[in-house]
Write a protein that holds these residues in place. Structure first.
Motif, PDB file in Angstrom:
ATOM      1  N   ILE A 239      42.792  31.815  52.298  1.00 37.04           N
ATOM      2  CA  ILE A 239      42.704  32.936  51.353  1.00 37.04           C
ATOM      3  C   ILE A 239      43.159  34.215  52.071  1.00 37.04           C
ATOM      4  O   ILE A 239      42.875  34.404  53.255  1.00 37.04           O
ATOM      5  N   ALA A 240      43.905  35.037  51.355  1.00 40.04           N
ATOM      6  CA  ALA A 240      44.326  36.333  51.917  1.00 40.04           C
ATOM      7  C   ALA A 240      43.482  37.409  51.241  1.00 40.04           C
ATOM      8  O   ALA A 240      43.126  37.281  50.068  1.00 40.04           O
ATOM      9  N   THR A 241      43.150  38.446  51.986  1.00 42.15           N
ATOM     10  CA  THR A 241      42.399  39.544  51.392  1.00 42.15           C
ATOM     11  C   THR A 241      42.857  40.867  52.010  1.00 42.15           C
ATOM     12  O   THR A 241      43.666  40.868  52.943  1.00 42.15           O
ATOM     13  N   TYR A 242      42.371  41.965  51.475  1.00 43.34           N
ATOM     14  CA  TYR A 242      42.793  43.268  52.006  1.00 43.34           C
ATOM     15  C   TYR A 242      42.311  43.448  53.448  1.00 43.34           C
ATOM     16  O   TYR A 242      41.232  42.994  53.824  1.00 43.34           O
ATOM     17  N   HIS A 243      43.132  44.147  54.218  1.00 41.21           N
ATOM     18  CA  HIS A 243      42.804  44.444  55.613  1.00 41.21           C
ATOM     19  C   HIS A 243      41.697  45.507  55.650  1.00 41.21           C
ATOM     20  O   HIS A 243      41.736  46.461  54.864  1.00 41.21           O
ATOM     21  N   PRO A 244      40.712  45.388  56.557  1.00 41.65           N
ATOM     22  CA  PRO A 244      39.649  46.408  56.605  1.00 41.65           C
ATOM     23  C   PRO A 244      40.179  47.824  56.845  1.00 41.65           C
ATOM     24  O   PRO A 244      39.582  48.789  56.354  1.00 41.65           O
ATOM     25  N   ALA A 245      41.292  47.969  57.582  1.00 39.98           N
ATOM     26  CA  ALA A 245      41.837  49.323  57.793  1.00 39.98           C
ATOM     27  C   ALA A 245      42.300  49.914  56.459  1.00 39.98           C
ATOM     28  O   ALA A 245      42.162  51.115  56.225  1.00 39.98           O
ATOM     29  N   TYR A 246      42.817  49.074  55.579  1.00 40.55           N
ATOM     30  CA  TYR A 246      43.232  49.532  54.240  1.00 40.55           C
ATOM     31  C   TYR A 246      41.985  49.933  53.430  1.00 40.55           C
ATOM     32  O   TYR A 246      41.986  50.936  52.709  1.00 40.55           O
ATOM     33  N   LEU A 247      40.905  49.160  53.591  1.00 44.37           N
ATOM     34  CA  LEU A 247      39.664  49.488  52.864  1.00 44.37           C
ATOM     35  C   LEU A 247      39.092  50.838  53.307  1.00 44.37           C
ATOM     36  O   LEU A 247      38.496  51.553  52.502  1.00 44.37           O
ATOM     37  N   ARG A 249      40.817  53.343  54.065  1.00 44.67           N
ATOM     38  CA  ARG A 249      41.607  54.385  53.385  1.00 44.67           C
ATOM     39  C   ARG A 249      41.433  54.318  51.872  1.00 44.67           C
ATOM     40  O   ARG A 249      41.610  55.298  51.170  1.00 44.67           O
ATOM     41  N   THR A 250      41.106  53.120  51.369  1.00 42.81           N
ATOM     42  CA  THR A 250      41.039  52.902  49.919  1.00 42.81           C
ATOM     43  C   THR A 250      39.729  52.182  49.567  1.00 42.81           C
ATOM     44  O   THR A 250      39.738  50.991  49.219  1.00 42.81           O
ATOM     45  N   PRO A 251      38.596  52.872  49.671  1.00 40.55           N
ATOM     46  CA  PRO A 251      37.297  52.196  49.486  1.00 40.55           C
ATOM     47  C   PRO A 251      37.152  51.533  48.121  1.00 40.55           C
ATOM     48  O   PRO A 251      36.377  50.588  47.981  1.00 40.55           O
ATOM     49  N   ALA A 252      37.909  52.007  47.120  1.00 36.61           N
ATOM     50  CA  ALA A 252      37.774  51.412  45.780  1.00 36.61           C
ATOM     51  C   ALA A 252      38.124  49.916  45.799  1.00 36.61           C
ATOM     52  O   ALA A 252      37.693  49.166  44.914  1.00 36.61           O
ATOM     53  N   GLN A 253      38.885  49.469  46.804  1.00 38.06           N
ATOM     54  CA  GLN A 253      39.266  48.050  46.855  1.00 38.06           C
ATOM     55  C   GLN A 253      38.194  47.163  47.492  1.00 38.06           C
ATOM     56  O   GLN A 253      38.374  45.947  47.593  1.00 38.06           O
ATOM     57  N   LYS A 254      37.072  47.769  47.909  1.00 36.20           N
ATOM     58  CA  LYS A 254      35.999  46.960  48.504  1.00 36.20           C
ATOM     59  C   LYS A 254      35.477  45.937  47.490  1.00 36.20           C
ATOM     60  O   LYS A 254      35.059  44.845  47.841  1.00 36.20           O
ATOM     61  N   ARG A 255      35.516  46.332  46.238  1.00 40.00           N
ATOM     62  CA  ARG A 255      35.051  45.437  45.165  1.00 40.00           C
ATOM     63  C   ARG A 255      35.877  44.139  45.159  1.00 40.00           C
ATOM     64  O   ARG A 255      35.321  43.041  45.032  1.00 40.00           O
ATOM     65  N   ALA A 256      37.208  44.285  45.315  1.00 46.23           N
ATOM     66  CA  ALA A 256      38.087  43.108  45.325  1.00 46.23           C
ATOM     67  C   ALA A 256      37.762  42.217  46.524  1.00 46.23           C
ATOM     68  O   ALA A 256      37.743  40.988  46.423  1.00 46.23           O
ATOM     69  N   VAL A 257      37.497  42.851  47.676  1.00 44.10           N
ATOM     70  CA  VAL A 257      37.181  42.064  48.876  1.00 44.10           C
ATOM     71  C   VAL A 257      35.842  41.345  48.690  1.00 44.10           C
ATOM     72  O   VAL A 257      35.679  40.194  49.113  1.00 44.10           O
ATOM     73  N   TRP A 258      34.910  41.996  48.023  1.00 45.52           N
ATOM     74  CA  TRP A 258      33.619  41.347  47.742  1.00 45.52           C
ATOM     75  C   TRP A 258      33.845  40.097  46.876  1.00 45.52           C
ATOM     76  O   TRP A 258      33.269  39.038  47.113  1.00 45.52           O
ATOM     77  N   GLN A 259      34.746  40.221  45.899  1.00 46.52           N
ATOM     78  CA  GLN A 259      35.068  39.045  45.056  1.00 46.52           C
ATOM     79  C   GLN A 259      35.659  37.919  45.919  1.00 46.52           C
ATOM     80  O   GLN A 259      35.327  36.754  45.757  1.00 46.52           O
ATOM     81  N   ASP A 260      36.543  38.303  46.864  1.00 42.16           N
ATOM     82  CA  ASP A 260      37.131  37.297  47.763  1.00 42.16           C
ATOM     83  C   ASP A 260      36.040  36.643  48.619  1.00 42.16           C
ATOM     84  O   ASP A 260      36.068  35.430  48.865  1.00 42.16           O
ATOM     85  N   MET A 261      35.074  37.439  49.073  1.00 40.11           N
ATOM     86  CA  MET A 261      33.986  36.891  49.895  1.00 40.11           C
ATOM     87  C   MET A 261      33.144  35.900  49.084  1.00 40.11           C
ATOM     88  O   MET A 261      32.713  34.870  49.596  1.00 40.11           O
ATOM     89  N   LEU A 262      32.940  36.217  47.803  1.00 37.06           N
ATOM     90  CA  LEU A 262      32.173  35.297  46.951  1.00 37.06           C
ATOM     91  C   LEU A 262      32.945  33.987  46.778  1.00 37.06           C
ATOM     92  O   LEU A 262      32.364  32.900  46.778  1.00 37.06           O
ATOM     93  N   MET A 263      34.280  34.088  46.660  1.00 36.06           N
ATOM     94  CA  MET A 263      35.106  32.876  46.553  1.00 36.06           C
ATOM     95  C   MET A 263      35.014  32.045  47.836  1.00 36.06           C
ATOM     96  O   MET A 263      34.984  30.816  47.799  1.00 36.06           O
ATOM     97  N   ILE A 264      34.977  32.763  48.974  1.00 36.66           N
ATOM     98  CA  ILE A 264      34.872  32.058  50.267  1.00 36.66           C
ATOM     99  C   ILE A 264      33.530  31.333  50.341  1.00 36.66           C
ATOM    100  O   ILE A 264      33.454  30.176  50.765  1.00 36.66           O
ATOM    101  N   ASN A 265      32.466  31.992  49.887  1.00 38.42           N
ATOM    102  CA  ASN A 265      31.154  31.353  49.907  1.00 38.42           C
ATOM    103  C   ASN A 265      31.111  30.121  48.999  1.00 38.42           C
ATOM    104  O   ASN A 265      30.522  29.100  49.358  1.00 38.42           O
ATOM    105  N   ALA A 266      31.752  30.243  47.841  1.00 42.89           N
ATOM    106  CA  ALA A 266      31.786  29.095  46.918  1.00 42.89           C
ATOM    107  C   ALA A 266      32.539  27.937  47.584  1.00 42.89           C
ATOM    108  O   ALA A 266      32.134  26.764  47.495  1.00 42.89           O
ATOM    109  N   LYS A 267      33.611  28.262  48.293  1.00 42.50           N
ATOM    110  CA  LYS A 267      34.394  27.223  48.986  1.00 42.50           C
ATOM    111  C   LYS A 267      33.582  26.604  50.125  1.00 42.50           C
ATOM    112  O   LYS A 267      33.613  25.388  50.339  1.00 42.50           O
TER     113      LYS A 267
END
Ligand code: URA
Length: 276
Positions: A239-247, A249-267
């Motif tokens: 799975i690819a996700t946003y880079h923490p350095a980008y987060l 600069r762009t904290p609004a994308q933390k929500r998307a990374v949280w969704q990716d983390m939930l997908m990782i947990n499901a996997k």
């Protein structure tokens, strides 16, 4: 005092422009250097044509400097394939002279975390903190990464493999001034990181940011298109996700990374590698 302020402003200007490395004690005025025959020219038949000025004024190069990208890539492939352990791979990368960024970096950055962990993360390239400490993701973006991992019960320091992760980067050397790696630096480094993945045998691969996502998956789409779904990389759930350095600069994308983390947990649950 005014002089100090001027010096400080000048230094800041250099830093802002990515000039943050000292390569020598004394500045070198390369326009005043003597003309030196390039090494390759000595091996070629005598030519009556004078070398172009820019080439003639270049400092003497070692044969490694003259290794072209294609040659460096094939050498990297050959070396990587010959390695049968992560330790052998680390030594092969340290000895490899096909990347000029090795010369400006302070330390090689190979890995951190638990090599037995079923989850491997791959970033882009070391920054200044990583270069100083010789470990990936130890600066501010690394601290954010640690917090993201902690939110799903993962910690690179953990001895229990199921609660830990293993971390590396596409590039093992810091590009000067933290510039984005060039395509040829990525191409030359790919055989090493791909062999690294084969030797660690992760069950889940997390690619941090567009450079890592595109390079490993061999895709040209942006990270916003690549993320949010699992891909197959040589049989590894990836799975690819946003880079923490980008987060940062762009904290609004933390929500998307949280969704990716939930997908990782499901996997992890599906693969029975989720620690209770
Ligand atoms: N960014 C990366 O991609 N890797 C590191 O190790 C640090 C910052």
């Amino acid at each position: 005092m005014a002089q100090n302020a001027l010096l400080k402003a000048t230094l800041q200007w250099y830093l802002d422009n990515g000039v943050d490395e000292i390569l020598g004690e004394e500045p070198i005025d390369r326009t005043q250097m003597p003309v030196i025959e390039p090494v390759l020219a000595q091996k070629q038949p005598q030519s009556t044509v004078a070398p172009p000025l820019a080439t003639a004024a270049m400092p003497q190069q070692s044969p490694a400097d003259l290794m072209g990208a294609a040659e460096a890539m094939s050498k990297a492939r050959e070396l990587a394939q010959g390695c049968n352990s992560a330790e052998e791979l680390k030594k092969a990368i340290a000895d490899f002279d096909g990347l000029s960024i090795k010369k400006t970096a302070m330390n090689m950055v190979f890995c951190d975390g638990n090599p037995k962990a079923p989850i491997m993360l791959i970033g882009e390239a070391p920054g200044a903190d990583e270069d100083r400490q010789g470990k990936p993701f130890v600066g501010v973006s690394g601290q954010l990464l640690d917090r993201i991992l902690a939110s799903i019960g993962l910690d690179r320091q953990e001895e229990d493999p199921l609660k830990s992760v293993y971390i590396s980067n596409i590039l093992n050397w810091r590009p000067p001034g933290n510039r984005t790696p060039s395509q040829s630096e990525i191409d030359i480094s790919l055989p090493f990181i791909k062999r690294h993945i084969e030797l660690i045998e992760p069950k889940i691969l997390i690619l941090l940011g567009g450079v890592s996502g595109k390079a490993i998956l061999d895709r040209s789409e942006s990270i916003s298109r690549l993320r949010g779904t699992f891909h197959d990389f040589n049989g590894v759930q990836t799975i690819a996700t946003y880079h923490p350095a980008y987060l940062l600069r762009t904290p609004a994308q933390k929500r998307a990374v949280w969704q990716d983390m939930l997908m990782i947990n499901a996997k992890r649950k599906e693969m029975d590698i989720l620690s209770e």
